[in-house]
Enzyme design. Structure first.
Site, PDB file in Angstrom:
ATOM      1  N   HIS A 153      -1.110  -7.879 -26.135  1.00  0.00           N
ATOM      2  CA  HIS A 153      -0.797  -8.099 -27.557  1.00  0.00           C
ATOM      3  C   HIS A 153       0.526  -7.425 -27.929  1.00  0.00           C
ATOM      4  CE1 HIS A 153      -4.636  -9.972 -28.804  1.00  0.00           C
ATOM      5  NE2 HIS A 153      -5.183  -9.179 -27.887  1.00  0.00           N
ATOM      6  N   ASP A 159      -7.278  -4.276 -25.760  1.00  0.00           N
ATOM      7  CA  ASP A 159      -8.112  -5.461 -25.526  1.00  0.00           C
ATOM      8  C   ASP A 159      -7.300  -6.614 -24.956  1.00  0.00           C
ATOM      9  OD1 ASP A 159      -6.751  -5.582 -28.037  1.00  0.00           O
ATOM     10  OD2 ASP A 159      -7.984  -7.304 -28.584  1.00  0.00           O
ATOM     11  N   GLU A 160      -7.979  -7.513 -24.309  1.00  0.00           N
ATOM     12  CA  GLU A 160      -7.453  -8.818 -23.876  1.00  0.00           C
ATOM     13  C   GLU A 160      -6.124  -8.707 -23.126  1.00  0.00           C
ATOM     14  OE1 GLU A 160      -9.376 -11.761 -27.217  1.00  0.00           O
ATOM     15  OE2 GLU A 160      -7.580 -10.659 -27.792  1.00  0.00           O
ATOM     16  N   SER A 161      -6.018  -7.720 -22.257  1.00  0.00           N
ATOM     17  CA  SER A 161      -4.807  -7.572 -21.438  1.00  0.00           C
ATOM     18  C   SER A 161      -4.968  -8.396 -20.162  1.00  0.00           C
ATOM     19  CB  SER A 161      -4.565  -6.091 -21.112  1.00  0.00           C
ATOM     20  OG  SER A 161      -4.307  -5.355 -22.277  1.00  0.00           O
ATOM     21  N   HIS A 162      -5.028  -9.696 -20.337  1.00  0.00           N
ATOM     22  CA  HIS A 162      -5.422 -10.578 -19.237  1.00  0.00           C
ATOM     23  C   HIS A 162      -4.385 -10.663 -18.124  1.00  0.00           C
ATOM     24  CE1 HIS A 162      -8.747 -11.488 -21.736  1.00  0.00           C
ATOM     25  NE2 HIS A 162      -8.173 -12.407 -22.488  1.00  0.00           N
TER      26      HIS A 162
END
Length: 538
Positions: A278, A341-344
């Site tokens: 993000h 979060d969501e550190s893909h």
């Protein structure tokens, strides 16, 4: 017999069932005011309410006094006076010598009772001549006056008295919160919200005893807080938002004003800088931070997981050190939220390395790190806090590490989820969350997290689909009122059938505050003289 004594006698006579008054040569019945304290729709519901079935006559002969020398208590009294002025247009002096006759008092008392050892505990005693609010701390007193505000009726009683009188039901209230942390989150990164918008949200939240506002200050679509040592973050990264609008950002003076305003309402501001994912807005501003191998460009969409910092570059940590240092210096609260979060596109080992290093930076500046539940994968210590939004497994890993957990499961607590398929705003990737679903669950039992490990409850509001305060209010209200009760009130005092009646009675306050709430058809909303327009129910 004095005129004021007669006025008082007339008022209490009017509390009877069949008082008949002559006015303009016509007889009319004076309506009986509410005298049963237990029937007032208090939100959130107090621990214990004991009615005594009479009323305190709030009128122009009332004054507020506070304990002398008690830090913060006079300010609480003045806050109460200001709110009563705005609600019923009654000027009530605070700690003043006055030429007016004072017949009744509201006394805000600093107590040393061991029964009030919780910082926000208070006791409220109301009889015909006095209101006594006991609290050991000004914070407890502030929570108590929110209850008192709700006990004051919207309209005055119809009596023979020359002056207006607002009957406040008598009795005793004993109260303290179930959780010390009762939060809401506002995403100002996807769409920016002004200082005035944030202040209004703070006012509404504090009325319902919410004491934390978590600000999501950075994301792929925008960087929203001035960092003096890295000015392009706002010059470039703050220039847009979802949908391509102009964006915006808080100067540090703006942010300090939000912090000050919140502090007056005993609310803690938690800043969040989301990383290592993000982070597109930061990487566009300073490409040296970028770690996804692509040339960063300003982003106005809503996809997630494509951005990352270069977690092995020392310059990145120098940048983070500056950001945390500047924000921590103007944030008196104990927390700093790092996202996580969501550190893909961040490799797992790089993610763990990153969180471990950032934890030390946050601690260096005297703050306690919070991160979304993925941070439990890293080798962090028990002082850091897991913010459970998605993975029950991650939340339980945090418990195994001895960490506290903030409970915000998306399926239950996300304010950006649509009410139903007809909702004007919101998403539904996690669930549809109608008003009853938002309320009928127990944070103490959901997911099997031990009560001792739960720091509290938070209701996040992400802003992909909302761009102004009206749309914010549509998604937040009335559901955030339910989350306030889930975090304040004890489980045995929480019941949907009782709650939905009390929620219906919030309409006059919400209308007076010009809140564009969603008028859920599940609730039989109370009609209000403040309704500025007819809202078509979905």
């Amino acid at each position: 017999m004095t005129k004021h004594f007669l006025t008082r006698c007339i008022f209490f006579l009017a509390l009877g069932i069949t008082v008949i008054a002559c006015q303009k040569e016509e007889k009319k019945r004076i309506p009986m005011p509410t005298t049963d304290m237990s029937k007032v729709s208090l939100m959130p519901k107090p621990v214990k309410t004991v009615p005594t079935h009479s009323a305190f006559a709030l009128d122009q002969f009332t004054a507020i006094y506070t304990s002398k020398g008690a830090t913060g208590f006079e300010e609480v009294g003045k806050f109460l006076a200001g709110k009563l002025k705005s609600k019923i247009d009654l000027e009530i002096p605070v700690n003043q010598e006055t030429s007016n006759i004072v017949e009744r008092i509201i006394y805000i008392n600093q107590s040393d009772s061991i029964e009030l050892d919780a910082p926000e505990a208070y006791q409220l005693y109301i009889n015909q001549d006095s209101v006594i609010l006991n609290a050991n701390t000004s914070e407890g007193a502030f929570r108590g006056i929110q209850t008192l505000r709700q006990l004051v009726p919207e309209t005055s009683n119809d009596t023979l008295a020359e002056q207006s009188i607002w009957p406040v039901p008598t009795g005793k209230i004993v109260d303290n919160p179930n959780f010390a942390y009762r939060g809401a989150m506002l995403d100002v990164a996807r769409h920016f919200f002004s200082v005035a918008d944030v202040k209004k949200y703070i006012d509404l939240l504090s009325y319902y005893k919410i004491n934390v506002l978590h600000l999501h200050l950075s994301d792929d679509q925008g960087w929203r807080i001035e960092i003096k040592s890295w000015p392009k973050l706002t010059e470039v990264g703050g220039s847009t938002e979802v949908g391509g609008e102009a964006g915006g950002f808080f100067t540090q003076e703006d942010y300090k004003e939000i912090v000050r305003y919140a502090a007056e309402r005993y609310m803690t501001i938690i800043p969040e800088i989301d990383m290592p994912g993000h982070t597109n807005a930061a990487s566009v501003s300073y490409p040296l931070l970028n770690g996804n191998g692509k040339t960063p460009k300003l982003y106005e969409g809503t996809h997630v997981g494509f951005s990352t910092f270069d977690t092995r570059k020392d310059t990145v940590y120098a940048f983070i050190d500056d950001v945390v240092r500047e924000i921590a210096a103007i944030t008196p609260g104990p927390y700093f939220h790092i996202g996580g979060d969501e550190s893909h596109v961040t490799k797992k080992n790089d993610y763990i390395y990153f969180v471990n290093r950032v934890e030390k930076i946050v601690q260096k500046y005297g703050k306690r790190m919070i991160g979304w539940d993925e941070i439990a994968l890293a080798d962090i210590d028990s002082t850091s806090i897991s913010h459970w939004w998605s993975s029950e497994e991650n939340a339980k890993k945090a418990v195994e590490k001895g960490m506290k957990v903030i409970v915000s499961p998306a399926k239950k607590a996300y304010l950006d989820m649509s009410y139903d398929s007809d909702s004007k705003h919101g998403l539904h990737w996690a669930a549809y969350i109608p008003v009853d679903t938002a309320y009928v669950w127990s944070p103490e039992e959901y997911g099997g997290i031990p009560f001792a490990n739960i720091l509290g409850v938070e209701a996040p509001l992400w802003s992909e689909t909302i761009s102004n305060i009206d749309e914010l209010e549509y998604l937040a209200f009335p559901r955030v009122i339910g989350y306030s009760e889930l975090s304040w009130s004890i489980p045995e005092n929480r019941d949907w059938e009782d709650y939905k009646v009390r929620l219906a009675d919030q309409a006059p306050f919400l209308d007076r505050m010009n809140v564009k709430y969603y008028p859920s058809p599940l609730i039989d909303w109370k009609k209000s003289k403040y309704r500025y327009e007819t809202i078509e129910k979905d």
